[in-house]
Design a protein around this motif. Structure first.
Motif, short mmCIF file in Angstrom:
data_model
loop_
_atom_site.label_atom_id
_atom_site.label_comp_id
_atom_site.label_asym_id
_atom_site.label_seq_id
_atom_site.Cartn_x
_atom_site.Cartn_y
_atom_site.Cartn_z
N GLY A 1 0.81 -1.20 0.00
CA GLY A 1 0.00 0.00 0.00
C GLY A 1 0.85 1.26 0.00
N GLY A 2 0.40 2.28 -0.71
CA GLY A 2 1.11 3.55 -0.76
C GLY A 2 0.72 4.43 0.42
N MET A 3 1.29 4.18 1.57
CA MET A 3 0.86 4.79 2.83
C MET A 3 1.61 6.07 3.14
N VAL A 4 0.89 7.08 3.64
CA VAL A 4 1.55 8.33 4.00
C VAL A 4 2.57 8.10 5.11
N TRP A 5 3.72 8.75 4.94
CA TRP A 5 4.82 8.77 5.91
C TRP A 5 5.48 7.41 6.13
N CYS A 6 5.09 6.41 5.36
CA CYS A 6 5.71 5.08 5.48
C CYS A 6 6.36 4.64 4.18
N SER A 7 5.79 5.06 3.06
CA SER A 7 6.09 4.43 1.76
C SER A 7 7.04 5.27 0.92
N GLY A 8 8.26 5.42 1.39
CA GLY A 8 9.28 6.07 0.59
C GLY A 8 9.97 5.06 -0.31
N TRP A 9 11.04 5.51 -0.97
CA TRP A 9 11.71 4.66 -1.95
C TRP A 9 12.35 3.43 -1.32
N LYS A 10 12.79 3.50 -0.08
CA LYS A 10 13.43 2.34 0.55
C LYS A 10 12.45 1.18 0.71
N LEU B 1 -8.17 19.05 14.65
CA LEU B 1 -7.25 18.24 13.85
C LEU B 1 -6.01 19.05 13.46
N GLY B 2 -6.24 20.29 13.06
CA GLY B 2 -5.11 21.14 12.67
C GLY B 2 -4.39 20.58 11.46
N ARG B 3 -3.10 20.88 11.36
CA ARG B 3 -2.29 20.42 10.23
C ARG B 3 -1.18 19.48 10.72
N GLY B 4 -0.88 18.51 9.88
CA GLY B 4 0.28 17.67 10.14
C GLY B 4 0.14 16.65 11.24
N ARG B 5 -1.09 16.28 11.60
CA ARG B 5 -1.27 15.30 12.69
C ARG B 5 -0.71 13.93 12.33
N ALA B 6 -0.91 13.50 11.08
CA ALA B 6 -0.39 12.19 10.69
C ALA B 6 1.13 12.20 10.66
N LYS B 7 1.71 13.28 10.15
CA LYS B 7 3.18 13.40 10.14
C LYS B 7 3.71 13.37 11.57
N LYS B 8 3.04 14.10 12.46
CA LYS B 8 3.47 14.17 13.86
C LYS B 8 3.50 12.77 14.49
N GLY B 9 2.46 11.98 14.21
CA GLY B 9 2.37 10.67 14.84
C GLY B 9 3.21 9.61 14.17
N ILE B 10 3.10 9.50 12.83
CA ILE B 10 3.74 8.40 12.11
C ILE B 10 5.21 8.67 11.83
N PHE B 11 5.53 9.88 11.35
CA PHE B 11 6.88 10.20 10.91
C PHE B 11 7.76 10.74 12.03
#
Length: 317
Positions: free
Chosen positions: A23-32, A263-273
């Motif tokens: 799956g192409g998941m946000v903050w998980c699915s980079g080139w590596k 919710l604001g901005r960047g909540r998923a980035k804050k948690g996952i990344f």
């Protein structure tokens, strides 16, 4: 073609060894992560939903150096810079695109005109005909068990796959709650040709998610994830301080605007990344309760194939 999956429509379509899509998941699915999946016989996808356009270009160029096997890009169609993203995909000669979070009619034709194979993610059988009419090459049917953003119907994978299979003859990829070889075999029994796996790969060594997030998700037990924010866009999260704030606001009758402000901005980035386990959105699927170890992608494939083979042999006795 691999003998475990002879004449498989998904494998043939994407020219891959195994009908396993990451799956192409946000903050998980980079080139590596994506290149590791492709190098092990599956289809790796870059998750463009958490990438600025030029960051996506950088990851595409790194993918080209990291693997000679097929790979693709997942594109949420609600992305604000969607025109720029599609332009980069064409300029960089990407061969496969998985679209989600929008109508397949808007971009499938454009992508097909540029020789790109297109799969579209749906959460109900009604959209299967729209995918066919738009010219999609394959369909990903994602059930309610999946992590991250969901369809509003809350249809489970076990029910969704047969419904979509009944509605289309296109190659069908099952997603949501898939994390083992047994799940792959079950998906085939329900009518799917292949699977898309998210959480299992999100918690791999090659995933770009923060180590704290990975360890927290691996420790998840049954019932530790739940669908919330239904007034905005339903999303499955692990329960944490932020989740409790959302639940409390909803119980108090918060409006959609108030929930957006919370919710604001960047909540998923804050948690996952960034690994903020209290204030971040911790997006992960129900299958996380079955995952108890962070493994490299190569070991995950070995496990999936071994489980698939052994389960099939046991059932055929």
């Amino acid at each position: 073609m691999d003998k475990l999956f002879p004449d498989n429509p998904v494998s043939k379509l994407f020219n891959i060894e195994y009908p396993v899509v990451q799956g192409g998941m946000v903050w998980c699915s980079g080139w590596k992560l994506a290149s590791a999946v492709s190098n092990n016989g599956g289809l790796g996808l870059l998750g463009s939903g958490s990438m600025y356009p030029e960051v996506l270009r950088e990851h595409i160029q790194k993918m080209k150096k990291a693997t000679t096997n097929p790979w693709g890009v997942n594109v949420p169609l609600l992305y604000p810079d969607i025109d720029t993203i599609m332009k980069i995909i064409v300029e960089e000669d990407v061969k496969i695109v998985f679209t989600s979070a929008g109508s397949p009619a808007k971009w499938t034709g454009f992508l097909k005109e540029h020789g790109i194979k297109v799969a579209h993610v749906i959460a109900n059988s009604r959209f299967a005909k729209k995918c066919e009419d738009a010219g999609a090459d394959a369909i990903v049917a994602e059930g309610f068990e999946a992590g991250g953003h969901e369809g509003r119907e809350e249809t489970t994978t076990f029910s969704l796959i047969p419904l979509v299979r009944r509605a289309t003859s296109l190659p069908l990829i099952a997603a949501g709650g898939v994390g083992s070889g047994q799940h792959i075999l079950a998906a085939q029994a329900l009518g799917a040709d292949g699977v898309q796996i998210g959480s299992r790969f999100a918690l791999s060594e090659e995933s770009s998610a923060h180590q704290r997030f990975k360890e927290h998700a691996v420790a998840a037990k049954e019932g530790d994830t739940m669908l919330t924010l239904k007034q905005l866009a339903p999303v499955r999260l692990m329960k944490n301080h932020f989740f409790k704030l959302v639940e409390q606001a909803q119980l108090q009758g918060a409006s959609a605007e108030e929930l957006k402000e919370l919710l604001g901005r960047g909540r998923a980035k804050k948690g996952i990344f960034e690994g903020d386990l209290d204030e971040g959105e911790l997006e992960i699927g129900q299958v996380s309760a079955l995952i108890d170890e962070i493994k490299p992608v190569q070991e995950i494939f070995q496990m999936l194939l071994s489980e698939y083979k052994n389960t099939k042999k046991r059932l055929l006795k």
